[in-house]
Design an enzyme around this catalytic site. Sequence first.
Site, PDB file in Angstrom:
ATOM      1  N   HIS A  39      -5.408   7.276  -1.733  1.00  0.00           N
ATOM      2  CA  HIS A  39      -6.353   6.308  -1.188  1.00  0.00           C
ATOM      3  C   HIS A  39      -7.539   6.174  -2.144  1.00  0.00           C
ATOM      4  O   HIS A  39      -7.913   7.130  -2.830  1.00  0.00           O
ATOM      5  CB  HIS A  39      -6.829   6.738   0.196  1.00  0.00           C
ATOM      6  N   HIS A  52       0.839  -1.201   0.000  1.00  0.00           N
ATOM      7  CA  HIS A  52       0.000   0.000   0.000  1.00  0.00           C
ATOM      8  C   HIS A  52       0.878   1.257   0.000  1.00  0.00           C
ATOM      9  O   HIS A  52       0.620   2.202  -0.763  1.00  0.00           O
ATOM     10  CB  HIS A  52      -0.901  -0.041   1.243  1.00  0.00           C
ATOM     11  N   GLU A  53       1.914   1.271   0.828  1.00  0.00           N
ATOM     12  CA  GLU A  53       2.807   2.432   0.874  1.00  0.00           C
ATOM     13  C   GLU A  53       3.619   2.557  -0.412  1.00  0.00           C
ATOM     14  O   GLU A  53       3.900   3.669  -0.870  1.00  0.00           O
ATOM     15  CB  GLU A  53       3.731   2.349   2.087  1.00  0.00           C
ATOM     16  N   HIS A  64       1.576   4.412  -2.778  1.00  0.00           N
ATOM     17  CA  HIS A  64       1.727   5.865  -2.630  1.00  0.00           C
ATOM     18  C   HIS A  64       2.994   6.344  -3.332  1.00  0.00           C
ATOM     19  O   HIS A  64       2.988   7.373  -4.015  1.00  0.00           O
ATOM     20  CB  HIS A  64       1.789   6.244  -1.151  1.00  0.00           C
TER      21      HIS A  64
END
Length: 696
Positions: free
Chosen positions: A328, A318-319, A322
């Site tokens: 998100h 998930h990071e 980014h």
Amino acid sequence: MVGSKDIDLFNLRENEQIVSPCLIVHGKCNKQNGAKTVQVQHPQLPPITYPIHNQFFKATVILTPGENKLTFVTDTNTARTIVCYYTPLTQNPPVHLCLILAKDSPLQFDSPREQKDREGGNGLELAIKKLRLGARLMQAYTNEQMLRNSMGNRTFPFVEEFTWDTLFERPAMRNTIKIHVVRSEKTVKEIQDPDIAQQNSKGKNTGALFGIAMDALKSYGGPFTNNEKPVQAACMFLDTHWDGKLIRGHAALGGGDDSIKLAIFGSHGLYSWPTCLEQLVPYFTDETRSSTSEVANDCNECGTYWECLTITLGAFMHEIGHLLGCPHQESGVMLRGYTTLNRSFLTKEAYSVRTNSTGASPPIFPKEECTWNRLDTVRFLYHPSFTLPQDYYDPSFMRPTKLGGYPNIKHSVYPLGNGSCRILSPTGIYLIEIICDDLARGHIEYLPVSLGGQGPQREVIVTLDDLRARLPKNELAKFGNTFKLKILSVNAPETEFDKFPSLLDVQPLDMSKYGFSKNVQGIKSPLYGRSDGGNAVGVVAFDVRLVTAVRIYHGYALDGVRFYYKEKPTGTKDAPASKPSVPPRNYFSKITHSIKNHASINEENLKSVLFGHETQNFTDATLEPGEIIIGFNLRCGAWVDAIQIITSHGRMTDMFGNKDGGGFAELQPPNGQYILGVTGRVGQWVDAFGIIYGAL
């Protein structure tokens, strides 16, 4: 799909070209002969065995550069052989995978005693093995998601090196992921300071670990300094520690700047990650309960070892999302959908303490798996790390070349009345998102022709009715009049327009009070610069067809603009307006026909109107007969730094003012319409600038 009498492979074709070093191959054994397992054999790699449930299997396969001959053999001697070709795309910008250590680190990560006994410790070398395999799983998962979204086999690369590869139980010399071991200047005590622990609600500086990681990378040097392009780095802190109440030395963050795109995470769940491919299925189904006296139960979702693996691997990915530019989302990895990441590698799920169930029924179909959101995959498609060689054969693709450090290009929005507008992008719009409460709830995508779209668009017409129709009913009821619009273009920063419906709610101006015919109406463009700075100027109107010269007052910013025009003979009627010619919109190409500067304006028999301030520093530009102004380019930010005039003869002036200040914006009326005047706000200099436009 490759079919045979006995085995089908759903996502791998004969002689297929692959760019991911790891694949999740989905298959089915058609022959109902009680097969329980399938073994994947590769002439250069150790064989790996995977379970079969309800005749289906998912096999995670490592590839080597060049030809890969894969043989799938069940325990009942049913077999299928297929050949594919793996090509590492070393030209694509990679992600550097890093372990960050305190300067006095004991070189150990948190692990329960039972796991340390099973794995032979919890040291640095074991951490490297686990991180290396976890990264390969992220690549395989992402490749599968891109394939399902009809974008082909694509994934992001990690930096590799030729060394001892530990992806299998038996290490061997071959290309594998390089793990940078980076020493921080901080001590263990400083990294584990509760005040900088992200999950500490009373922490005084809970984002500090991001800066600590950034500083460590810059001190490490090498690829993290003096690079032309931003470097991408995914970092795990080895010295993360669970003290029984708080996870210290951990933060889940992703972002960065124009030097380093960065993702950081802690090692508190690393104990649950497999060390080699042979352990993949056993570790993803390990129901051993986590001992909170020894290790963290992150977000109370890691009650078993397999759930800890799923959550922490997914959260790190998930990071990295980014890092790769994803915000998100309303679903998928970029929400918290990675709680079911395990399903992408399995055909049978273990018991979950989090849900108090055995989860999805075998064989776990794709609809039950975790996904990258569609909007994530569109971003990946236009990310340089995901480029395929064949992309360059499609002119509509407009392949991106930059990770950051973009020219600060601003998108232009021109209301057209009746709830519609025209959006311009010098580089090509590939995605428009409709944002409600910080999440995209609807979108418009412009895929390349080779993928069934029309390619990124430099000019788009949108209507409120169309945008609202793309929103779910519940979101429309709450945000139908207040949603944001986010515009993404190739090689350009994202642009957001708050309360977009109100931007299009324009009232036409009656231009007859400014000397135009009764039927002429004008529309104000959005202002560029600081829209709440200085004092409102109102409308400075002029008939652009009569303008013969312009005087630009400037220094290190734009002070003002005076338009000189011929007086229309008394009693004459407006001549029918012909459609103004439109020059090429490539404003980044070399200007070969620039307007002569510092020309002397003969002010006899000319009238003029002034926008802004008149100063002693100015430059004059004179138009040719029949030449009219059709637009302006600006450099602007907190004010208007500079202005450039565009004409119907395809000519442009220099950029007058501070040509390196602010970001780039353009102002041009829609095709078939004319500039009827200018407007904006003025303080010590010009704070904001816009145009009035309409039909003549």
